[in-house]
Design a protein around this motif. Structure first.
Motif, PDB file in Angstrom:
ATOM      1  N   LEU A   1       0.856  -1.180   0.000  1.00  0.00           N
ATOM      2  CA  LEU A   1       0.000   0.000   0.000  1.00  0.00           C
ATOM      3  C   LEU A   1       0.895   1.234   0.000  1.00  0.00           C
ATOM      4  CD1 LEU A   1      -2.910   1.038   0.122  1.00  0.00           C
ATOM      5  CD2 LEU A   1      -2.746   0.963   2.609  1.00  0.00           C
ATOM      6  N   ARG A   2       1.131   1.787  -1.182  1.00  0.00           N
ATOM      7  CA  ARG A   2       1.964   2.984  -1.323  1.00  0.00           C
ATOM      8  C   ARG A   2       1.117   4.240  -1.447  1.00  0.00           C
ATOM      9  NH1 ARG A   2       5.279  -0.320  -5.403  1.00  0.00           N
ATOM     10  NH2 ARG A   2       6.855  -1.234  -4.060  1.00  0.00           N
ATOM     11  N   SER A   3      -0.035   4.061  -2.047  1.00  0.00           N
ATOM     12  CA  SER A   3      -0.979   5.165  -2.232  1.00  0.00           C
ATOM     13  C   SER A   3      -2.363   4.553  -2.361  1.00  0.00           C
ATOM     14  CB  SER A   3      -0.633   5.983  -3.479  1.00  0.00           C
ATOM     15  OG  SER A   3      -0.817   5.207  -4.641  1.00  0.00           O
ATOM     16  N   TRP A   4      -3.383   5.367  -2.348  1.00  0.00           N
ATOM     17  CA  TRP A   4      -4.746   4.860  -2.462  1.00  0.00           C
ATOM     18  C   TRP A   4      -5.560   5.680  -3.466  1.00  0.00           C
ATOM     19  CZ3 TRP A   4      -2.474   7.358   1.426  1.00  0.00           C
ATOM     20  CH2 TRP A   4      -3.030   8.552   1.848  1.00  0.00           C
ATOM     21  N   GLY A   5      -4.863   6.278  -4.406  1.00  0.00           N
ATOM     22  CA  GLY A   5      -5.513   7.062  -5.443  1.00  0.00           C
ATOM     23  C   GLY A   5      -4.537   8.035  -6.067  1.00  0.00           C
ATOM     24  N   LYS A   6      -5.065   8.846  -6.962  1.00  0.00           N
ATOM     25  CA  LYS A   6      -4.235   9.845  -7.632  1.00  0.00           C
ATOM     26  C   LYS A   6      -4.218  11.128  -6.816  1.00  0.00           C
ATOM     27  CE  LYS A   6      -5.020   7.951 -12.165  1.00  0.00           C
ATOM     28  NZ  LYS A   6      -5.408   8.171 -13.538  1.00  0.00           N
ATOM     29  N   GLY A   7      -3.194  11.912  -7.010  1.00  0.00           N
ATOM     30  CA  GLY A   7      -3.062  13.169  -6.266  1.00  0.00           C
ATOM     31  C   GLY A   7      -2.071  13.019  -5.138  1.00  0.00           C
ATOM     32  N   THR A   8      -1.368  14.088  -4.861  1.00  0.00           N
ATOM     33  CA  THR A   8      -0.335  14.033  -3.827  1.00  0.00           C
ATOM     34  C   THR A   8      -0.903  13.795  -2.435  1.00  0.00           C
ATOM     35  OG1 THR A   8      -0.369  16.445  -3.601  1.00  0.00           O
ATOM     36  CG2 THR A   8       1.245  15.511  -5.125  1.00  0.00           C
TER      37      THR A   8
ATOM     38  N   PRO B   1      -9.754  -6.596  10.421  1.00  0.00           N
ATOM     39  CA  PRO B   1      -9.998  -5.935   9.139  1.00  0.00           C
ATOM     40  C   PRO B   1      -9.490  -4.497   9.074  1.00  0.00           C
ATOM     41  CG  PRO B   1     -11.980  -5.868  10.442  1.00  0.00           C
ATOM     42  CD  PRO B   1     -10.975  -6.674  11.236  1.00  0.00           C
ATOM     43  N   ASP B   2      -8.921  -3.993  10.162  1.00  0.00           N
ATOM     44  CA  ASP B   2      -8.533  -2.586  10.224  1.00  0.00           C
ATOM     45  C   ASP B   2      -7.015  -2.397  10.203  1.00  0.00           C
ATOM     46  OD1 ASP B   2     -11.210  -1.547  10.521  1.00  0.00           O
ATOM     47  OD2 ASP B   2     -11.167  -2.455  12.510  1.00  0.00           O
ATOM     48  N   LEU B   3      -6.584  -1.390   9.455  1.00  0.00           N
ATOM     49  CA  LEU B   3      -5.190  -1.000   9.371  1.00  0.00           C
ATOM     50  C   LEU B   3      -5.137   0.502   9.594  1.00  0.00           C
ATOM     51  CD1 LEU B   3      -2.276  -1.951   8.505  1.00  0.00           C
ATOM     52  CD2 LEU B   3      -2.902  -1.166   6.220  1.00  0.00           C
TER      53      LEU B   3
ATOM     54  N   VAL C   1      -3.503  10.648  10.635  1.00  0.00           N
ATOM     55  CA  VAL C   1      -3.654   9.215  10.839  1.00  0.00           C
ATOM     56  C   VAL C   1      -4.722   8.758   9.859  1.00  0.00           C
ATOM     57  CG1 VAL C   1      -4.514   7.447  12.418  1.00  0.00           C
ATOM     58  CG2 VAL C   1      -2.886   9.149  13.238  1.00  0.00           C
ATOM     59  N   LEU C   2      -4.423   7.681   9.148  1.00  0.00           N
ATOM     60  CA  LEU C   2      -5.324   7.165   8.128  1.00  0.00           C
ATOM     61  C   LEU C   2      -5.821   5.783   8.537  1.00  0.00           C
ATOM     62  CD1 LEU C   2      -2.875   8.189   5.346  1.00  0.00           C
ATOM     63  CD2 LEU C   2      -5.083   9.281   5.727  1.00  0.00           C
ATOM     64  N   TRP C   3      -7.090   5.517   8.284  1.00  0.00           N
ATOM     65  CA  TRP C   3      -7.721   4.246   8.628  1.00  0.00           C
ATOM     66  C   TRP C   3      -8.121   3.556   7.336  1.00  0.00           C
ATOM     67  CZ3 TRP C   3     -13.398   4.140  10.608  1.00  0.00           C
ATOM     68  CH2 TRP C   3     -13.802   2.830  10.873  1.00  0.00           C
TER      69      TRP C   3
ATOM     70  N   THR D   1      -8.923  -4.575   1.315  1.00  0.00           N
ATOM     71  CA  THR D   1      -9.099  -3.869   0.041  1.00  0.00           C
ATOM     72  C   THR D   1      -8.165  -2.674  -0.138  1.00  0.00           C
ATOM     73  OG1 THR D   1     -10.777  -2.347   0.905  1.00  0.00           O
ATOM     74  CG2 THR D   1     -11.550  -4.477   0.033  1.00  0.00           C
ATOM     75  N   GLY D   2      -7.631  -2.151   0.965  1.00  0.00           N
ATOM     76  CA  GLY D   2      -6.806  -0.944   0.893  1.00  0.00           C
ATOM     77  C   GLY D   2      -7.624   0.331   0.781  1.00  0.00           C
ATOM     78  N   LYS D   3      -8.934   0.226   0.916  1.00  0.00           N
ATOM     79  CA  LYS D   3      -9.814   1.396   0.809  1.00  0.00           C
ATOM     80  C   LYS D   3      -9.705   2.268   2.064  1.00  0.00           C
ATOM     81  CE  LYS D   3     -14.594   2.814   0.459  1.00  0.00           C
ATOM     82  NZ  LYS D   3     -15.964   2.436   0.743  1.00  0.00           N
TER      83      LYS D   3
END
Length: 114
Positions: free
Chosen positions: A15-22, A37-39, A49-51, A56-58
């Motif tokens: 998981l390096r990114s989860w979409g386009k854009g910086t 199921p949580d990261l 902090v990102l959940w 799925t990496g969503k």
């Protein structure tokens, strides 16, 4: 993300990114904790902090404003460490010299325990 197999663990997903854009990319320094199921990711240099859904990496939620340190309850300044158990999260917010205890919820509802 690693998955258990008969010989131990194998790389399942990066998981390096989860979409386009910086704003959808991690900074140089991250700390990660997972439970079921949580990261959760403390993106130290980006003050957030990102959940994520571990499978799925969503992205499911964010605490803090990307690249904007702050002192309000909902803002972070250099979150250095993170830990999760069930949906309880503890964050060491280094820049604000505080420990934050939070509960991850979806749509304002707590998950029931089984």
């Amino acid at each position: 993300i690693l998955k258990k197999d008969k010989d131990g663990y194998q790389l399942h997903k990066k998981l390096r990114s989860w979409g386009k854009g910086t704003d959808k990319h991690f900074g140089k320094k991250v700390r990660i904790s997972g439970d079921g199921p949580d990261l959760v990711v403390a993106d130290t240099e980006r003050h957030r902090v990102l959940w994520f859904d571990a499978e799925t990496g969503k992205l499911k939620g964010q605490l803090g404003k990307t690249d904007k340190p702050g002192t309000e309850v909902w803002e972070l300044d250099t979150p250095e460490c993170i830990s999760i158990s069930d949906r309880r999260v503890v964050i060491a917010d280094k820049g604000n010299q505080r420990i934050i205890k939070a509960m991850l919820t979806e749509n304002g509802k707590r998950r029931s325990r089984k």
